[in-house]
Each structure stands twice: as structure tokens, then as C-alpha cells.
Write a protein that holds these residues in place. Sequence first.
Motif, PDB file in Angstrom:
ATOM      1  N   LEU A   9       1.019  -1.218   0.231  1.00 30.27           N
ATOM      2  CA  LEU A   9       0.032  -0.289  -0.034  1.00 30.27           C
ATOM      3  C   LEU A   9       0.776   1.380   0.001  1.00 30.27           C
ATOM      4  O   LEU A   9       0.680   2.325  -0.643  1.00 30.27           O
ATOM      5  CB  LEU A   9      -1.088  -0.185   1.186  1.00 30.27           C
ATOM      6  N   SER A  10       1.953   1.222   0.652  1.00 28.67           N
ATOM      7  CA  SER A  10       2.897   2.165   0.584  1.00 28.67           C
ATOM      8  C   SER A  10       3.452   2.741  -0.630  1.00 28.67           C
ATOM      9  O   SER A  10       3.420   3.801  -0.961  1.00 28.67           O
ATOM     10  CB  SER A  10       4.024   2.218   1.953  1.00 28.67           C
ATOM     11  N   LEU A  11       3.836   1.462  -1.495  1.00 22.46           N
ATOM     12  CA  LEU A  11       4.315   1.919  -2.708  1.00 22.46           C
ATOM     13  C   LEU A  11       3.296   2.266  -3.639  1.00 22.46           C
ATOM     14  O   LEU A  11       3.686   2.974  -4.481  1.00 22.46           O
ATOM     15  CB  LEU A  11       4.909   0.477  -2.858  1.00 22.46           C
ATOM     16  N   MET A  12       2.281   1.736  -3.602  1.00 22.43           N
ATOM     17  CA  MET A  12       1.034   2.371  -4.168  1.00 22.43           C
ATOM     18  C   MET A  12       0.924   3.578  -4.168  1.00 22.43           C
ATOM     19  O   MET A  12       0.695   4.688  -5.169  1.00 22.43           O
ATOM     20  CB  MET A  12      -0.226   1.431  -4.004  1.00 22.43           C
ATOM     21  N   MET A  13       0.905   4.254  -2.924  1.00 21.22           N
ATOM     22  CA  MET A  13       0.849   5.599  -2.483  1.00 21.22           C
ATOM     23  C   MET A  13       2.029   6.341  -3.253  1.00 21.22           C
ATOM     24  O   MET A  13       1.783   7.427  -3.670  1.00 21.22           O
ATOM     25  CB  MET A  13       0.732   5.967  -1.109  1.00 21.22           C
ATOM     26  N   PHE A  14       3.176   6.054  -3.035  1.00 20.33           N
ATOM     27  CA  PHE A  14       4.254   6.674  -3.836  1.00 20.33           C
ATOM     28  C   PHE A  14       4.214   6.818  -5.087  1.00 20.33           C
ATOM     29  O   PHE A  14       4.495   7.712  -5.567  1.00 20.33           O
ATOM     30  CB  PHE A  14       5.620   5.690  -3.365  1.00 20.33           C
ATOM     31  N   LEU A  15       3.732   5.727  -5.876  1.00 15.82           N
ATOM     32  CA  LEU A  15       3.799   5.941  -7.190  1.00 15.82           C
ATOM     33  C   LEU A  15       2.550   6.634  -7.631  1.00 15.82           C
ATOM     34  O   LEU A  15       2.668   7.464  -8.624  1.00 15.82           O
ATOM     35  CB  LEU A  15       3.729   4.403  -7.893  1.00 15.82           C
ATOM     36  N   MET A 109      -8.245  11.087 -12.047  1.00 17.65           N
ATOM     37  CA  MET A 109      -8.936  11.632 -10.908  1.00 17.65           C
ATOM     38  C   MET A 109      -9.825  10.448 -10.132  1.00 17.65           C
ATOM     39  O   MET A 109      -9.832  10.484  -9.001  1.00 17.65           O
ATOM     40  CB  MET A 109      -9.943  12.781 -11.127  1.00 17.65           C
ATOM     41  N   PRO A 110     -10.189   9.667 -10.898  1.00 19.71           N
ATOM     42  CA  PRO A 110     -10.877   8.412 -10.277  1.00 19.71           C
ATOM     43  C   PRO A 110      -9.988   7.405  -9.474  1.00 19.71           C
ATOM     44  O   PRO A 110     -10.428   6.701  -8.434  1.00 19.71           O
ATOM     45  CB  PRO A 110     -11.614   7.674 -11.434  1.00 19.71           C
ATOM     46  N   THR A 111      -8.573   7.449  -9.985  1.00 14.82           N
ATOM     47  CA  THR A 111      -7.966   6.748  -9.189  1.00 14.82           C
ATOM     48  C   THR A 111      -7.358   7.260  -7.707  1.00 14.82           C
ATOM     49  O   THR A 111      -7.068   6.275  -7.027  1.00 14.82           O
ATOM     50  CB  THR A 111      -6.501   6.335 -10.023  1.00 14.82           C
ATOM     51  N   MET A 112      -7.712   8.513  -7.520  1.00 15.80           N
ATOM     52  CA  MET A 112      -7.679   9.000  -6.258  1.00 15.80           C
ATOM     53  C   MET A 112      -8.359   8.469  -5.211  1.00 15.80           C
ATOM     54  O   MET A 112      -8.353   8.062  -4.125  1.00 15.80           O
ATOM     55  CB  MET A 112      -7.858  10.471  -6.221  1.00 15.80           C
ATOM     56  N   ALA A 113      -9.831   8.084  -5.545  1.00 16.89           N
ATOM     57  CA  ALA A 113     -10.548   7.553  -4.688  1.00 16.89           C
ATOM     58  C   ALA A 113     -10.282   6.188  -4.670  1.00 16.89           C
ATOM     59  O   ALA A 113     -10.579   5.535  -3.689  1.00 16.89           O
ATOM     60  CB  ALA A 113     -12.031   7.740  -5.239  1.00 16.89           C
ATOM     61  N   LEU A 114      -9.868   5.478  -5.687  1.00 21.91           N
ATOM     62  CA  LEU A 114      -9.657   3.997  -5.790  1.00 21.91           C
ATOM     63  C   LEU A 114      -8.466   3.412  -4.597  1.00 21.91           C
ATOM     64  O   LEU A 114      -8.685   2.465  -4.154  1.00 21.91           O
ATOM     65  CB  LEU A 114      -9.278   3.468  -7.251  1.00 21.91           C
ATOM     66  N   ILE A 115      -7.334   4.545  -4.675  1.00 16.37           N
ATOM     67  CA  ILE A 115      -6.301   3.875  -3.672  1.00 16.37           C
ATOM     68  C   ILE A 115      -6.772   4.189  -2.358  1.00 16.37           C
ATOM     69  O   ILE A 115      -6.139   3.280  -1.434  1.00 16.37           O
ATOM     70  CB  ILE A 115      -5.153   5.004  -4.211  1.00 16.37           C
ATOM     71  N   ASN A 116      -7.766   5.139  -2.161  1.00 13.26           N
ATOM     72  CA  ASN A 116      -8.259   5.465  -0.746  1.00 13.26           C
ATOM     73  C   ASN A 116      -9.088   3.981  -0.162  1.00 13.26           C
ATOM     74  O   ASN A 116      -9.001   3.402   0.967  1.00 13.26           O
ATOM     75  CB  ASN A 116      -8.960   6.513  -0.453  1.00 13.26           C
ATOM     76  N   THR A 117      -9.883   3.498  -1.240  1.00 13.29           N
ATOM     77  CA  THR A 117     -10.701   2.269  -1.055  1.00 13.29           C
ATOM     78  C   THR A 117     -10.148   1.039  -0.788  1.00 13.29           C
ATOM     79  O   THR A 117     -10.077   0.729   0.052  1.00 13.29           O
ATOM     80  CB  THR A 117     -11.710   2.246  -2.269  1.00 13.29           C
ATOM     81  N   ILE A 118      -8.822   0.852  -1.644  1.00  4.35           N
ATOM     82  CA  ILE A 118      -7.962  -0.291  -1.407  1.00  4.35           C
ATOM     83  C   ILE A 118      -7.272  -0.289  -0.018  1.00  4.35           C
ATOM     84  O   ILE A 118      -7.122  -1.053   0.461  1.00  4.35           O
ATOM     85  CB  ILE A 118      -6.889  -0.250  -2.523  1.00  4.35           C
ATOM     86  N   SER A 119      -6.895   0.891   0.216  1.00  7.70           N
ATOM     87  CA  SER A 119      -6.298   1.128   1.588  1.00  7.70           C
ATOM     88  C   SER A 119      -7.125   0.899   2.827  1.00  7.70           C
ATOM     89  O   SER A 119      -6.925   0.080   3.556  1.00  7.70           O
ATOM     90  CB  SER A 119      -5.552   2.658   1.886  1.00  7.70           C
TER      91      SER A 119
END
Length: 405
Positions: A9-15, A109-119
Motif C-alpha cells: 500500500l505504501s508503494l502504491m501511494m508513492f507511485l 482523478m478516479p484513481t484518487m478514490a480507488l487508492i483510498n478504497t484499497i487502503s
Amino acid sequence: MNTTIRIKLSLMMFLQFFIKGSWFVTVGTFLIKNLQASGTQVGLTFMAQSIGAILPPFLIGLLADRYIAAQRLLCILHIIGGILLWCAGSTDVFGNFYIIILLYMMVYMPTMALINTISFRQMNNPDKEFPPIRVFGTLGWVVAGLIIGYTAWEQSGQLPNTFKMAALASGGMAVMTFFLPATPPLKRGGQVSLGDTLGLDALRLLKDRSYLVFFLASIALCIPLAFYYSFTNPFFNEIGVKSAAGIQAMGQVSELLFMLLMPFFFVRLGVKYMLGLGMLGWAIRYALFRLGYLSGSEWPLIAGILIHGICFDFFFVTGQIYTNNKAGDQFKNAAQGLITLATYGVGMMLGSVLAGFIVDANVTEDGFHHWETIWMVPSLIAGLVLVLFLFLFKTQKTTNLPTKS
């Protein structure tokens, strides 16, 4: 949380934030220097982000809630985004660039919500678990800014390289999604209402008075926010600040620090005053920019950058956590899409239009700008939003944020 999942999850946020930080900070300077764009055109470009944040996050949130695993959607969107970013760095005509960036923002922009949901799906206590993971997104933004500063792309006219760097990172993110935790839809089968189909479940949050006040304040605060993202880099370059992108990256270093301190502040301040301090930070930041310009001193400019941790973390990250806990398990994806719509959509759209108009109205005869007037406008708006929010928002001082609207 499992250590392996935490690392992923941390690497996902970084990228995710390295991609945006690679080109977003300097795009105003790129437009003015490379494409000879006006202030209004710069504002229109940032408004593309808002257009991309209004409808697509709702639709993608619906797909993630009902039909397709969130990490699979993330992969598809970043593949498309990488191709578009490469094309953006290869054009020298504003009209073509604008169309490409508009399309890109509709997939990013939709990926901003997706990374939060995954986390959030992997967390039992987002108040404490989310900030240490989200901080790696800030680190990604810092690294991107330092690379741009080190390579001196701003000074050498090589800013098209920023888009190509972002495109390569977007491809890397697409590969990374195959290693992320599975995040399947929570709602499968059964009768589907019209509200479900349109992703309108999250609108139920607005029945809660406090959340409605927060929602409206988010829209209003993003009006002054647009001034920062659109014109800080051109402002620094115009007044001769060296390695402007590198200096702006110091703001993300501040964000790193305050992200790690967020659990401490949650305990002592609660949601209302976390959000309020974030709003106050924006008002002070623009006042410092104005002071630095009028005095000819660099320290107020650096101070305005260094309070970015308070400006961003205390309002936007707190807002994401507040929204997640308000929504509950039934419509988390749609709820994150809703707050993305409010902030990066409606608020930033209004702010981008206003910022472009204000900047163009304050051009001097020799092509420079009256920055003391420009920065006064967002400072006053942020101050007004703060006063109204503190008066209208009612909630108990607690770290156990409500789980239902």
C-alpha cells in the motif's frame, strides 16, 4: 495490518503521487514558457482536473462497489493515463495539449478514490493506520520535485520531460496493481435501484448537517487552493526564485512530518479543529506569499511552503478519513468519489476560473504581475470559509469518528 500489505500500500501511494508530482507543479510554467499560454489558459488547464473529478469518480466508484475489483480498475486507468501523459509531453500546441490533459484527468482523478478504497479496506482503525501509509504518497511527490530541481528542467526549457517521467511511472503503477491486495466489490447480485445504478448512495451523507457543512466548506476552500496549484510555480519563477520546483517540494517534506503526527493531533483536537487548522493554514500561506513579494524577502515564501503539511493534511487527509468513517461499509467507494467531486471537481473548477481571471487582471505593461493583489484574494476567501465553518460545524471532540450518517 500485515507488514507485506503495508509495504504494498505504501508503494502504491508513492507511485500515485509521484506521477502527479512529476508534472503538475510545473505545468503552469510549462504552459507560459513553452506554449506561450495566458493566465486564463493556465486556469483552464487546471480546470481540466476539476472536470475529471466531477463525473468519472462517481462512475468508477460504482463499478468498484458492484462490478470490478478496485485494483483491476486502477490498472486499466493507469495504462491509459501513461499513454496520454507521453502524448502531452510531445505536443507544442495549447489546443492539442488541453484535449490530452482533459482526457488524462478523466482517467486519473478516479484513481484518487480507488487508492483510498484499497487502503481503507485493509484497515481496522483508519484514524491511526492511514496516515503512515498515505505519507508515502507525499514522499513520492517530494522525490518528483527534487528530480525536477536537480535536472534544472525549468531553467533549461526541458519541462516536456516531466510528462514522460510521469508516463513511465504510470506504467510502473499499472504493473504494481497486480501485487496489491484483492479488493472485490462489496455489493453483488440482488435487485439494483436507480440510485445504486447512478452511484447516488453517497448523497445520503449530505442529510447529516455536519457532513453537509464539511462538504460545502470543502468546495469553498478549494477555490483558494486552485491559486496555489496554478500559479505558485510561475510566481516563484517570475520573481527569480532558483529551483522553484525543488523549493516547493519542501512543502511535501512538511506534509510528511504532519502526516506522521496526525494520530497525535486527532486525539487532542478532534475532527472540527483539525479541519479548522487546515483552513487557517491556507489563509496564512497566501498572506506570507504577499509579504514575501512586497518585502523582497525569501523567508516568508519558504515559510508559506513549509506550512503545507497543515494546509493539506489537516484538511484533505482528515476529510478523507472523516468521509470513510461516515459512509460505513455500504458505499465507501461512492463516498470517496463524492468528496473528490466536491474538492478537485466543483471547488477547483471555480477556483481555476477565478485564479486565471485574477492573474490576467493583474498583468503589468512589461508582462509581469501585481502579485500582492493576486495573493490577497485567496487569503481572504480562506479566512471567510474558516469563520463560517467554525460557526456551523457541530461535532464532539473525539477520535471515534461516527460510522453512520
